[in-house]
Design an enzyme around this catalytic site. Structure first.
Site, PDB file in Angstrom:
ATOM      1  N   HIS A   1       0.924  -1.797   0.276  1.00  0.00           N
ATOM      2  CA  HIS A   1      -0.304   0.104  -0.305  1.00  0.00           C
ATOM      3  C   HIS A   1       0.960   1.274   0.101  1.00  0.00           C
ATOM      4  O   HIS A   1       0.638   2.188  -0.869  1.00  0.00           O
ATOM      5  CB  HIS A   1      -1.009  -0.127   0.953  1.00  0.00           C
ATOM      6  CG  HIS A   1      -1.729  -1.494   0.715  1.00  0.00           C
ATOM      7  ND1 HIS A   1      -2.458  -1.649   1.796  1.00  0.00           N
ATOM      8  CD2 HIS A   1      -2.285  -1.820   0.207  1.00  0.00           C
ATOM      9  CE1 HIS A   1      -3.393  -2.786   1.801  1.00  0.00           C
ATOM     10  NE2 HIS A   1      -3.335  -2.753  -0.069  1.00  0.00           N
TER      11      HIS A   1
ATOM     12  N   HIS B   1      -7.497  -8.260  -8.202  1.00  0.00           N
ATOM     13  CA  HIS B   1      -8.290  -8.776  -7.011  1.00  0.00           C
ATOM     14  C   HIS B   1      -8.080  -8.033  -5.707  1.00  0.00           C
ATOM     15  O   HIS B   1      -7.387  -7.408  -4.857  1.00  0.00           O
ATOM     16  CB  HIS B   1      -6.653 -10.509  -6.511  1.00  0.00           C
ATOM     17  CG  HIS B   1      -6.545 -11.429  -7.699  1.00  0.00           C
ATOM     18  ND1 HIS B   1      -5.848 -10.874  -9.304  1.00  0.00           N
ATOM     19  CD2 HIS B   1      -6.820 -12.349  -7.530  1.00  0.00           C
ATOM     20  CE1 HIS B   1      -5.675 -11.988 -10.001  1.00  0.00           C
ATOM     21  NE2 HIS B   1      -6.120 -12.717  -9.008  1.00  0.00           N
TER      22      HIS B   1
ATOM     23  N   SER C   1      -6.437  -2.077  -0.709  1.00  0.00           N
ATOM     24  CA  SER C   1      -6.530  -1.719  -1.970  1.00  0.00           C
ATOM     25  C   SER C   1      -7.345  -0.766  -2.897  1.00  0.00           C
ATOM     26  O   SER C   1      -7.426   0.673  -3.927  1.00  0.00           O
ATOM     27  CB  SER C   1      -5.400  -1.993  -3.066  1.00  0.00           C
ATOM     28  OG  SER C   1      -5.971  -3.175  -3.487  1.00  0.00           O
TER      29      SER C   1
ATOM     30  N   GLU D   1     -13.269  -9.068  -7.966  1.00  0.00           N
ATOM     31  CA  GLU D   1     -13.096  -9.842  -6.928  1.00  0.00           C
ATOM     32  C   GLU D   1     -14.046 -11.202  -6.661  1.00  0.00           C
ATOM     33  O   GLU D   1     -15.234 -11.270  -6.874  1.00  0.00           O
ATOM     34  CB  GLU D   1     -13.744  -9.294  -5.494  1.00  0.00           C
ATOM     35  CG  GLU D   1     -13.670  -9.892  -4.055  1.00  0.00           C
ATOM     36  CD  GLU D   1     -12.245 -10.765  -3.945  1.00  0.00           C
ATOM     37  OE1 GLU D   1     -11.536 -10.011  -3.751  1.00  0.00           O
ATOM     38  OE2 GLU D   1     -13.159 -11.470  -3.545  1.00  0.00           O
TER      39      GLU D   1
ATOM     40  N   ASP E   1     -13.032 -13.534 -12.459  1.00  0.00           N
ATOM     41  CA  ASP E   1     -12.019 -14.182 -12.155  1.00  0.00           C
ATOM     42  C   ASP E   1     -11.352 -12.357 -12.580  1.00  0.00           C
ATOM     43  O   ASP E   1     -11.236 -11.969 -13.704  1.00  0.00           O
ATOM     44  CB  ASP E   1     -11.715 -14.836 -12.636  1.00  0.00           C
ATOM     45  CG  ASP E   1     -10.160 -15.412 -13.350  1.00  0.00           C
ATOM     46  OD1 ASP E   1      -9.414 -14.844 -13.064  1.00  0.00           O
ATOM     47  OD2 ASP E   1     -10.150 -16.365 -13.885  1.00  0.00           O
ATOM     48  N   GLY E   2     -10.336 -11.430 -12.359  1.00  0.00           N
ATOM     49  CA  GLY E   2      -9.708 -10.659 -13.053  1.00  0.00           C
ATOM     50  C   GLY E   2      -8.733 -10.524 -13.270  1.00  0.00           C
ATOM     51  O   GLY E   2      -8.119  -9.784 -14.790  1.00  0.00           O
TER      52      GLY E   2
ATOM     53  N   ASP F   1      -2.725  -8.772  -7.379  1.00  0.00           N
ATOM     54  CA  ASP F   1      -2.284  -8.883  -5.786  1.00  0.00           C
ATOM     55  C   ASP F   1      -3.454 -10.211  -6.003  1.00  0.00           C
ATOM     56  O   ASP F   1      -4.241 -10.214  -4.240  1.00  0.00           O
ATOM     57  CB  ASP F   1      -2.758  -8.037  -5.124  1.00  0.00           C
ATOM     58  CG  ASP F   1      -2.279  -7.905  -3.733  1.00  0.00           C
ATOM     59  OD1 ASP F   1      -1.876  -8.820  -3.071  1.00  0.00           O
ATOM     60  OD2 ASP F   1      -2.834  -7.925  -2.562  1.00  0.00           O
TER      61      ASP F   1
HETATM   62  N1  SAM Z   1      -5.743  -6.518  -3.459  1.00  0.00           N
HETATM   63  C1  SAM Z   1      -6.234  -6.352  -1.719  1.00  0.00           C
HETATM   64  C2  SAM Z   1      -5.660  -5.637  -0.850  1.00  0.00           C
HETATM   65  O1  SAM Z   1      -3.907  -4.600  -0.894  1.00  0.00           O
HETATM   66  O2  SAM Z   1      -6.967  -4.632  -0.191  1.00  0.00           O
HETATM   67  C3  SAM Z   1      -5.785  -7.415  -1.439  1.00  0.00           C
HETATM   68  C4  SAM Z   1      -6.345  -8.760  -1.991  1.00  0.00           C
HETATM   69  S1  SAM Z   1      -6.292 -10.651  -1.484  1.00  0.00           S
HETATM   70  C5  SAM Z   1      -4.967 -10.875  -0.947  1.00  0.00           C
HETATM   71  C6  SAM Z   1      -6.513 -11.462  -3.351  1.00  0.00           C
HETATM   72  C7  SAM Z   1      -8.335 -12.085  -3.119  1.00  0.00           C
HETATM   73  O3  SAM Z   1      -8.105 -12.395  -4.657  1.00  0.00           O
HETATM   74  C8  SAM Z   1      -9.063 -12.308  -2.320  1.00  0.00           C
HETATM   75  O4  SAM Z   1      -9.653 -11.493  -1.552  1.00  0.00           O
HETATM   76  C9  SAM Z   1      -9.580 -13.393  -3.145  1.00  0.00           C
HETATM   77  O5  SAM Z   1     -10.762 -13.881  -2.612  1.00  0.00           O
HETATM   78  C10 SAM Z   1      -9.648 -13.300  -4.106  1.00  0.00           C
HETATM   79  N2  SAM Z   1      -9.530 -13.758  -5.832  1.00  0.00           N
HETATM   80  C11 SAM Z   1      -8.880 -14.584  -5.689  1.00  0.00           C
HETATM   81  N3  SAM Z   1      -9.363 -15.368  -6.970  1.00  0.00           N
HETATM   82  C12 SAM Z   1      -9.387 -14.168  -7.824  1.00  0.00           C
HETATM   83  C13 SAM Z   1      -9.691 -14.426  -9.051  1.00  0.00           C
HETATM   84  N4  SAM Z   1      -9.369 -15.472 -10.660  1.00  0.00           N
HETATM   85  N5  SAM Z   1     -10.119 -13.439  -9.752  1.00  0.00           N
HETATM   86  C14 SAM Z   1     -10.546 -12.231  -8.535  1.00  0.00           C
HETATM   87  N6  SAM Z   1     -10.112 -12.596  -7.744  1.00  0.00           N
HETATM   88  C15 SAM Z   1     -10.130 -13.646  -6.790  1.00  0.00           C
END
Ligand code: SAM
Length: 311
Positions: A19, A42, A108, A128, A156-157, A177
């Site tokens: 961050h 993500h 984020s 997400e 899916d991101g 992320d």
């Molecule tokens: N970026 C966030 C932050 O810094 O506050 C933290 C994100 S966390 C490390 C990863 C997130 O990705 C989780 O909430 C998870 O549910 C989500 N996730 C997992 N696989 C994913 C995908 N293929 N596409 C989108 N989100 C996904």
């Protein structure tokens, strides 16, 4: 696949590194008046309570943002200097909290949204997959100023990113992320970067990665470096190690059994960021902050940082 919840990890040392760098990158990119398209592939839930059962169960914020706050308070009491970027980060956290409290930790999406400019028509696209977190994210962002600049998609991101590049604004910043909960995330990150560089070579791309004893985790930054070099793009890699973590507390579980911590990050003591097309100011900004983070959040054996750049 949905055992990962970022609420357990919010405000840990990895979040602090990520961050802080996020703020530094955005500060630079938002200097130009043209609209910026930001993609957070993500996103997580956007806002977290540090006094929640999740945070209390893991205690991860204690050796992350809480340790940093304590260090800065000590500096101020003793008249010592704190790096500018650290102060900017803590000032931003303060805007999400009542005076002298740190109960809410912005993820984020909230950090990015707080920096974007309505009048410039900046945009934030968030992905997400977790059903609960996707819903929480939409609700959390709706409370924030600038909410209209953001849109949340439960998709899916890695896939979602493809359709967004190149952006109409021709200026983009992408944060990747993942939780690395599944091994294929490592491969997908590299493939996404390769594809993104083909679609939009001038975008700025920031990947967070864990530094853990696992072959995929070891090779990911090397693959990213190769991709940047093949595309003739500048890159930067920062790693923060807080050193030996005291033996992990047993993982807590709510009475209904609903709280789960995943094993990957329990005890993780280092993480890194790989940035392609970094702002030219980023190296200096991180060079000012990383020694401080390593020293003041460090817990002993192995603590330190590395900062490398090329291209
Ligand atoms: N970026 C966030 C932050 O810094 O506050 C933290 C994100 S966390 C490390 C990863 C997130 O990705 C989780 O909430 C998870 O549910 C989500 N996730 C997992 N696989 C994913 C995908 N293929 N596409 C989108 N989100 C996904």
């Amino acid at each position: 696949m949905f055992s990962y919840r970022h609420a357990f990890h919010a405000g840990n040392h990895a979040d602090v590194l990520k961050h802080l760098a996020l703020i530094a990158v955005l500060k630079h990119l938002l200097h130009k008046s043209a609209a910026l398209s930001v993609v957070d592939t993500h996103a997580g839930a956007g806002l977290y309570r540090l006094d929640s059962d999740y945070a209390a169960t893991s205690g991860e914020a204690d050796s992350g943002v809480a340790a940093l706050v304590a260090a800065v308070q000590e500096d101020q009491a003793k008249g010592r200097q704190t790096p500018e970027l650290v102060l900017t980060y803590l000032d931003l956290l303060a805007t999400f909290n009542a005076r002298d409290e740190l109960r809410v930790y912005p993820g984020s999406p909230a950090i990015i949204l707080s920096q974007l400019r309505y009048e410039a028509r900046d945009r934030l696209r968030l992905f997400e997959m977790h059903p609960t977190d996707a819903q929480a994210l939409a609700g959390n962002l709706a409370q924030l100023p600038n909410a209209k600049l953001a849109s949340v998609t439960r998709q899916d991101g890695f896939e979602g990113l493809k359709a967004l590049l190149p952006p109409p604004s021709r200026r983009a910043f992408v944060l990747i992320d993942p939780s690395y909960e599944i091994k294929t995330d490592y491969r997908k990150v590299a493939e996404s970067i390769q594809d993104a560089l083909r679609r939009f070579p001038s975008g700025t791309y920031m990947v967070w990665h864990p530094v853990i004893p696992r072959p995929e985790a070891h090779s990911l930054p090397k693959r990213l470096r190769t991709l940047a070099q093949q595309a003739s793009k500048p890159w930067l890699q920062a790693v923060l190690r807080i050193g030996q973590v005291p033996s992990a507390e047993p993982t807590g579980m709510a009475a209904d059994g609903s709280l789960r911590s995943e094993p990957l990050r329990r005890g993780m003591s280092a993480s890194g960021l790989f940035v392609i097309n970094p702002p030219h100011t980023l190296r200096e900004e991180l060079n000012g902050a990383l020694p401080y983070l390593a020293q003041r959040m460090g817990r002993g054996r192995g603590q330190g940082f590395t900062l490398e750049a090329g291209g």
